[in-house]
Design a protein around this motif. Structure first.
Motif, mmCIF file in Angstrom:
data_model
loop_
_atom_site.group_PDB
_atom_site.id
_atom_site.type_symbol
_atom_site.label_atom_id
_atom_site.label_comp_id
_atom_site.label_asym_id
_atom_site.label_seq_id
_atom_site.Cartn_x
_atom_site.Cartn_y
_atom_site.Cartn_z
ATOM 1 N N MET A 76 -39.635 -106.030 11.281
ATOM 2 C CA MET A 76 -41.010 -106.497 11.520
ATOM 3 C C MET A 76 -42.010 -105.470 11.000
ATOM 4 N N SER A 77 -43.165 -105.945 10.672
ATOM 5 C CA SER A 77 -44.224 -105.062 10.180
ATOM 6 C C SER A 77 -44.833 -104.273 11.333
ATOM 7 N N THR A 78 -45.518 -103.187 10.968
ATOM 8 C CA THR A 78 -46.222 -102.388 11.985
ATOM 9 C C THR A 78 -47.256 -103.235 12.716
ATOM 10 N N VAL A 99 -44.733 -113.355 12.600
ATOM 11 C CA VAL A 99 -44.672 -112.722 13.928
ATOM 12 C C VAL A 99 -46.042 -112.167 14.319
ATOM 13 N N ALA A 100 -46.699 -111.473 13.395
ATOM 14 C CA ALA A 100 -48.019 -110.919 13.690
ATOM 15 C C ALA A 100 -49.008 -112.030 14.001
ATOM 16 N N LEU A 153 -47.346 -107.693 19.103
ATOM 17 C CA LEU A 153 -46.434 -107.959 20.223
ATOM 18 C C LEU A 153 -46.795 -107.095 21.426
ATOM 19 N N GLY A 154 -47.144 -105.837 21.169
ATOM 20 C CA GLY A 154 -47.557 -104.967 22.270
ATOM 21 C C GLY A 154 -48.792 -105.490 22.965
ATOM 22 N N ASP A 186 -47.298 -113.057 7.508
ATOM 23 C CA ASP A 186 -46.554 -112.350 8.577
ATOM 24 C C ASP A 186 -46.562 -113.239 9.816
ATOM 25 N N ALA A 227 -48.037 -113.682 17.522
ATOM 26 C CA ALA A 227 -48.278 -112.754 18.640
ATOM 27 C C ALA A 227 -49.773 -112.495 18.812
ATOM 28 N N ALA A 267 -47.167 -106.401 13.260
ATOM 29 C CA ALA A 267 -46.476 -107.309 14.174
ATOM 30 C C ALA A 267 -46.095 -106.596 15.475
ATOM 31 N N TRP A 268 -45.640 -105.352 15.358
ATOM 32 C CA TRP A 268 -45.310 -104.592 16.577
ATOM 33 C C TRP A 268 -46.544 -104.374 17.449
ATOM 34 N N PHE A 269 -47.657 -104.040 16.818
ATOM 35 C CA PHE A 269 -48.895 -103.876 17.594
ATOM 36 C C PHE A 269 -49.304 -105.202 18.241
#
Length: 418
Positions: free
Chosen positions: A1-3, A345-346, A9-10, A343, A349, A5-7
């Motif tokens: 996942m991209s950075t 996921v991004a 999700l957070g 993206d 989310a 996307a992680w942010f």
């Protein structure tokens, strides 16, 4: 996942927690608590004769003896308030309160004739007795409002009241406001009852910023947590605070908080430390009449105390800025960038987090009777608050401190909260 996307999700995880785990802060149903009839003083319409007038206890329909309505003194600190006083002071003087009550207005070094105007309004409107006093300039180590409150509360206690109503000069009260506040305190054995006055919302910037101000406050101090039998948070709203006199003495207020810039939260904490029971909620019968027509006025209102809320701590400032960015700014950025860049996921989310954010803002917009299309704009408003917070810190480190009505307060040193 991209950075990104992680942010995103957070951020969505944080919003899941805020939705369900932060005391349901987004709900607006915390209003004055109900009171059982047999816990109230004699009814206002009971004229057999009035127990408040006779000083004798009344009885309810079951013959249960009840105490008369307690004596209340209203204390109003006022500095250069001639512009709003004609809209607020008559509402206090016209209170439909069955017991003994009076108003003390403390003219805190006004240059616009606030004290003189107050006396003229009292002579014209009648109602509750009004006393206008002036304490002179604050002693070293005192903020102006708390210095004025100290003078007014000292004078008020000499009258022997059971309760003190501390209310700002820009607050207008419905005729039954004092009666409902006292009923809630007496009927629920509360030492402090505070209502967050409904702020004025008329201009574009007021619509954009004011409901969010209350939303953010409730997020930081969830009312349900404050009002629990075993509280998880402590706060009050300084515009309207009904305080039991003996509790004020036990808490040593306002002396114990004499340097506090955020005086309402400091007051609540002092009362809690003294063992007092606190209730805080949204008002239905109490309104602020102070206008904030432009962004500049609102900016100054927030910036004067934002860094003090962070205890003038650079690490807390950095954490707050990062938290605001993650919670409020990442969702729309992730949705737009995710859609544009493919993206998935991004985008999902970020969109989910933004939807929850907007949904939790809807009840506050409804409380303020504002259009619901303002809800998706909350990230923009949060960005403004982020800038106001940073500006508050910059002003402090430049030596400006918390400036308000010609006074500047630096970081407390000698009288930190105890």
């Amino acid at each position: 996942m991209s950075t990104l996307a992680w942010f995103a999700l957070g951020s969505s995880v944080v919003w899941g927690w805020l939705l369900l785990g932060q005391g349901f802060f987004w709900r607006t149903d915390q209003r004055l608590p109900p009171v059982a009839h047999n816990r109230l003083p004699p009814a206002a319409h009971d004229r057999r004769p009035s127990p408040a007038a006779s000083g004798q206890p009344g009885r309810d329909h079951a013959g249960v003896e009840r105490d008369p309505w307690p004596r209340v003194v209203v204390v109003v600190p006022a500095r250069d308030e001639a512009g709003v006083l004609p809209l607020s002071l008559p509402s206090l003087l016209a209170q439909d309160y069955p017991g003994d009550a009076e108003v003390i207005l403390v003219d805190d070094g006004s240059t616009d004739g606030t004290g003189r105007l107050a006396a003229q309004l009292a002579a014209r409107c009648g109602g509750l007795p009004l006393t206008v006093v002036s304490p002179g300039e604050p002693e070293h180590g005192w903020t102006g409002k708390l210095w004025a409150l100290r003078h007014g509360m000292t004078l008020a206690r000499a009258r022997g009241p059971e309760f003190l109503l501390l209310t700002d000069a820009d607050i207008a009260h419905a005729p039954d406001s004092l009666r409902l506040l006292v009923s809630a305190a007496v009927g629920n054995d509360l030492d402090l009852v505070s209502q967050m006055a409904r702020l004025r919302v008329a201009s574009f910037w007021e619509r954009l910023v004011v409901p969010a101000f209350v939303y953010f406050f409730a997020q930081l101090y969830p009312f349900r947590w404050i009002n629990r039998a075993r509280p998880l948070a402590t706060a009050a709203a300084g515009g309207c605070v009904l305080l039991r006199t003996e509790t004020a003495v036990a808490a040593d207020v306002p002396d114990a908080i004499r340097q506090a810039v955020i005086d309402d939260v400091s007051l609540a904490r002092a009362v809690r430390r003294a063992g007092g029971r606190i209730w805080l909620g949204l008002a239905e019968r109490v309104d602020s009449v102070r206008p904030y027509p432009g962004l500049g006025e609102l900016w100054r209102m927030v910036a004067r105390s934002a860094y003090a809320q962070l205890r003038h701590s650079p690490p807390l400032l950095v954490g707050t800025v990062a938290g605001l960015a993650l919670v409020y700014l990442v969702p729309p950025v992730a949705l737009v960038a995710g859609v544009a860049g493919g993206d998935t996921v991004a985008a999902w989310a970020g969109g989910a987090a933004w939807a929850v954010m907007a949904g939790t803002y809807v009840p506050m917009l409804r409380y303020y009777r504002q259009p619901l299309w303002l809800a998706p704009l909350l990230p923009f408003t949060a960005f403004l608050y982020l800038l106001m917070t940073v500006d508050s810190a910059v002003r402090h480190h430049r030596g400006a401190g918390a400036a308000w009505k010609g006074r500047t307060y630096a970081r407390p040193e000698a009288a930190r909260e105890r």
